[in-house]
Write a protein that holds these residues in place. Structure first.
Motif, PDB file in Angstrom:
ATOM      1  N   ALA A  34      -4.484  -8.217  -3.656  1.00  0.00           N
ATOM      2  CA  ALA A  34      -4.825  -7.949  -5.051  1.00  0.00           C
ATOM      3  C   ALA A  34      -6.203  -7.315  -5.192  1.00  0.00           C
ATOM      4  N   LYS A  35      -7.111  -7.611  -4.267  1.00  0.00           N
ATOM      5  CA  LYS A  35      -8.466  -7.073  -4.358  1.00  0.00           C
ATOM      6  C   LYS A  35      -8.563  -5.612  -3.913  1.00  0.00           C
ATOM      7  N   ASN A  36      -7.444  -5.042  -3.473  1.00  0.00           N
ATOM      8  CA  ASN A  36      -7.429  -3.646  -3.035  1.00  0.00           C
ATOM      9  C   ASN A  36      -6.430  -2.773  -3.788  1.00  0.00           C
ATOM     10  N   VAL A  37      -5.849  -3.309  -4.844  1.00  0.00           N
ATOM     11  CA  VAL A  37      -4.824  -2.572  -5.581  1.00  0.00           C
ATOM     12  C   VAL A  37      -5.406  -1.330  -6.240  1.00  0.00           C
ATOM     13  N   LEU A  38      -6.514  -1.485  -6.942  1.00  0.00           N
ATOM     14  CA  LEU A  38      -7.112  -0.352  -7.641  1.00  0.00           C
ATOM     15  C   LEU A  38      -7.514   0.750  -6.666  1.00  0.00           C
ATOM     16  N   SER A  39      -7.976   0.367  -5.477  1.00  0.00           N
ATOM     17  CA  SER A  39      -8.389   1.381  -4.498  1.00  0.00           C
ATOM     18  C   SER A  39      -7.215   2.254  -4.080  1.00  0.00           C
ATOM     19  N   THR A 190      -4.506  -9.128   8.362  1.00  0.00           N
ATOM     20  CA  THR A 190      -3.382  -8.200   8.506  1.00  0.00           C
ATOM     21  C   THR A 190      -2.036  -8.798   8.112  1.00  0.00           C
ATOM     22  N   HIS A 191      -1.962 -10.092   7.856  1.00  0.00           N
ATOM     23  CA  HIS A 191      -0.657 -10.720   7.592  1.00  0.00           C
ATOM     24  C   HIS A 191      -0.679 -11.463   6.262  1.00  0.00           C
ATOM     25  N   HIS A 192      -1.036 -10.760   5.201  1.00  0.00           N
ATOM     26  CA  HIS A 192      -1.091 -11.386   3.885  1.00  0.00           C
ATOM     27  C   HIS A 192       0.193 -11.174   3.087  1.00  0.00           C
ATOM     28  N   GLY A 193       1.055 -10.293   3.510  1.00  0.00           N
ATOM     29  CA  GLY A 193       2.365 -10.143   2.889  1.00  0.00           C
ATOM     30  C   GLY A 193       2.412  -9.325   1.617  1.00  0.00           C
ATOM     31  N   GLY A 194       1.283  -8.846   1.139  1.00  0.00           N
ATOM     32  CA  GLY A 194       1.281  -8.062  -0.083  1.00  0.00           C
ATOM     33  C   GLY A 194       1.224  -8.931  -1.315  1.00  0.00           C
ATOM     34  N   HIS A 195       0.577  -8.432  -2.371  1.00  0.00           N
ATOM     35  CA  HIS A 195       0.345  -9.277  -3.544  1.00  0.00           C
ATOM     36  C   HIS A 195       1.466  -9.187  -4.570  1.00  0.00           C
TER      37      HIS A 195
END
Length: 391
Positions: A34-39, A190-195
Motif C-alpha cells: 500500500a505504501k508504494n501504490v501511488l509510485s 519480497t513476499h507481501h502478496g500485494g495490497h
C-alpha cells in the motif's frame, strides 16, 4: 482511405491506450504494498506521457521513417512530412502513427513491473525514454518497418513473423525486466502478496478488453482477419486462465486470484504474435501451454534463482511471448530459421543495449532508493503523498 478501416483503427488505438491508462497501472498497483501504490501510478502515467512526446519527436521516424534495413532515419521527426493526405495502406498516416504510438507507450510501462518498489523516479523516466528510442524503436523497424528481419530481409522471402508484438513488445520488455531485476537486486520485503487483489483483477479485466485492439488492430483493417484475431485473443486468454487454475490446484491444492489473472496475461502475451496466422484450435493449445510454462517460470525465477522480478515481467511477458513467437514455425506461418534467428538477434541486441542504458542512467541520476526510503515507501519518500488517506 476507407472509412470503415479508419473507424476500427480509431477504436483499436483507444483500446491499446486503455491497456496502459489505466489497465496496466491497476494491475501492477494491486500487487505492490500500500505504501508504494501511488509510485506505480505516477511512474506509469508519466512514462506514458514521455513516450508520447518522444514518439512524436523522433521515435516514429526511427521505427517507420524509411527503407534502411537497420533504422528508419530522421525523415519523419516531428511528423514534418506527414499531412492529412498522407496514407499508410488504407489509413491516414497520422492514424497509423497514433496506433503505433500506443504500442511504444505500453512496452516501457510493462518493464516497470520488474523493478517496482525500489527504484528512483528519475531513473525510471530517463531509462524508459532512452530504452524506447534505442531498443524498442529500432526493433520495431527491423520487424514491422521494412527492416532486415522482415519479409525479403536476411531470412529471405519469409521473414521473422510477429503479428502484434510477441517479439517487438513482449520479448524485449521481458528480457529488459529480467536484466533490471538482476542488476538492481531484490526488495527488502519480497513476499507481501500485494495490497489489493481486487485492484489487480480489475486491471486484468481491462487489459483483456484492451488486447482486442492490440491484436485485432494489428491487421490495420476492419476485415475477417481482424475479427479472427480478436476471437483468438479471447479464447487463448480464457484457456490460459483455466489451465493456470488447474495447474496451480494440481501442485498446491488451491489457486490464488493473482495466479488466475497472471494466467490470463500469459495467454494474451502468447497469442499476440500468432493471432493473425493461426486458427482457434491452435490458439487454445498456445494458451494452455503458455499458462503452464509461465507458471513454472515464475517459480524458477523467484524460488530457485532468487531473482526479484517483482511482478513477473519476464515469466509472463517474456517467456509466454517468446513461446508464442516460436510456435509460428511448427504451425507453418514461418520457418524455424526466421523465427529463432530473429528472436536471437532481438534478444542479443536488447541484452547489450539495455545493460549500457542501465549503467549510463545509474551514473547520471542514480538507480536505487536508500534503505530508509524503501522502508518508508516510495509514495512518501519520492512523491510526498500517500495513496490512501486516513480521513
Amino acid at each position: 482511405m476507407e472509412s470503415g478501416n479508419i473507424a476500427w483503427m480509431l477504436v483499436a488505438s483507444a483500446l491499446v491506450l486503455l491497456m496502459t491508462l489505466p489497465a496496466l497501472i491497476l494491475f501492477y498497483a494491486g500487487m505492490v504494498q500500500a505504501k508504494n501504490v501511488l509510485s506505480i501510478f505516477v511512474q506509469c502515467y508519466v512514462v506514458a506521457c514521455l513516450m508520447s512526446v518522444l514518439w512524436y519527436v523522433v521515435g516514429y521516424s526511427i521505427a517507420y521513417g524509411g527503407a534502411n534495413p537497420y533504422w528508419g532515419g530522421l525523415s519523419k521527426v516531428f511528423l514534418l512530412d506527414v499531412t492529412r493526405e498522407s496514407v499508410v495502406g488504407e489509413l491516414p498516416e497520422i492514424l497509423f502513427f497514433v496506433f503505433q504510438m500506443t504500442f511504444a507507450i505500453v512496452t516501457p510501462v510493462i518493464i516497470i513491473g520488474a523493478f517496482a518498489e525500489r527504484v528512483k523516479f528519475g531513473f525510471v523516466i530517463v531509462f524508459s525514454g532512452l530504452w524506447m528510442l534505442m531498443v524498442y524503436a529500432p526493433v520495431a523497424h527491423w520487424v514491422w518497418g521494412g527492416g532486415f528481419l522482415s519479409d525479403g530481409g536476411i531470412f529471405g522471402a519469409l521473414g521473422t513473423k510477429d503479428f502484434a508484438g510477441g517479439i517487438v513488445v513482449h520479448q524485449t520488455a521481458g528480457i529488459t525486466g529480467l536484466i533490471l531485476a538482476i542488476v538492481i537486486g531484490p526488495r527488502l520485503v519480497t513476499h507481501h502478496g500485494g495490497h489489493s487483489p481486487v485492484m489487480t483483477l480489475a486491471g486484468a479485466g481491462l487489459l483483456w478488453v484492451g488486447w482486442y485492439g492490440f491484436n485485432g488492430g494489428s491487421q490495420l483493417q476492419a476485415d475477417a482477419n481482424a475479427a479472427m484475431a480478436v476471437f483468438l485473443t479471447h479464447i487463448a486468454a480464457a484457456t490460459a486462465t483455466l489451465t493456470w487454475i488447474g495447474w496451480e490446484i494440481l501442485k498446491t491444492g488451491r489457486f490464488t486470484v493473482i495466479g488466475m489473472v497472471t494466467g490470463s496475461i500469459a495467454g494474451l502475451a502468447a497469442i499476440t504474435p500468432a493471432s493473425g496466422y493461426v486458427g482457434p484450435l491452435y490458439a487454445v493449445m498456445i494458451g494452455a501451454v503458455a499458462a503452464i510454462i509461465a507458471q513454472e517460470a515464475v517459480g524458477l525465477i523467484k524460488s530457485k534463482l532468487r531473482i526479484d522480478d517483482a511482478l513477473d515481467v519476464f515469466a509472463v511477458h517474456g517467456v509466454a511471448g517468446m513461446f508464442g513467437s516460436m510456435m509460428l514455425a511448427p504451425l507453418g506461418a514461418a520457418t524455424w530459421t526466421s523465427q529463432l534467428g530473429g528472436m536471437a538477434i532481438v534478444g542479443g541486441y536488447t541484452l547489450v543495449v539495455t545493460i549500457f542504458i542501465i549503467f549510463f542512467c545509474k551514473g547520471l541520476v542514480g538507480m536505487r532508493v536508500t534503505k530508509e526510503e524503501e522502508e518508508q515507501g516510495l509514495d512518501l519518500s519520492s512523491h510526498h503523498q500517500p495513496a490512501y488517506s486516513e480521513n
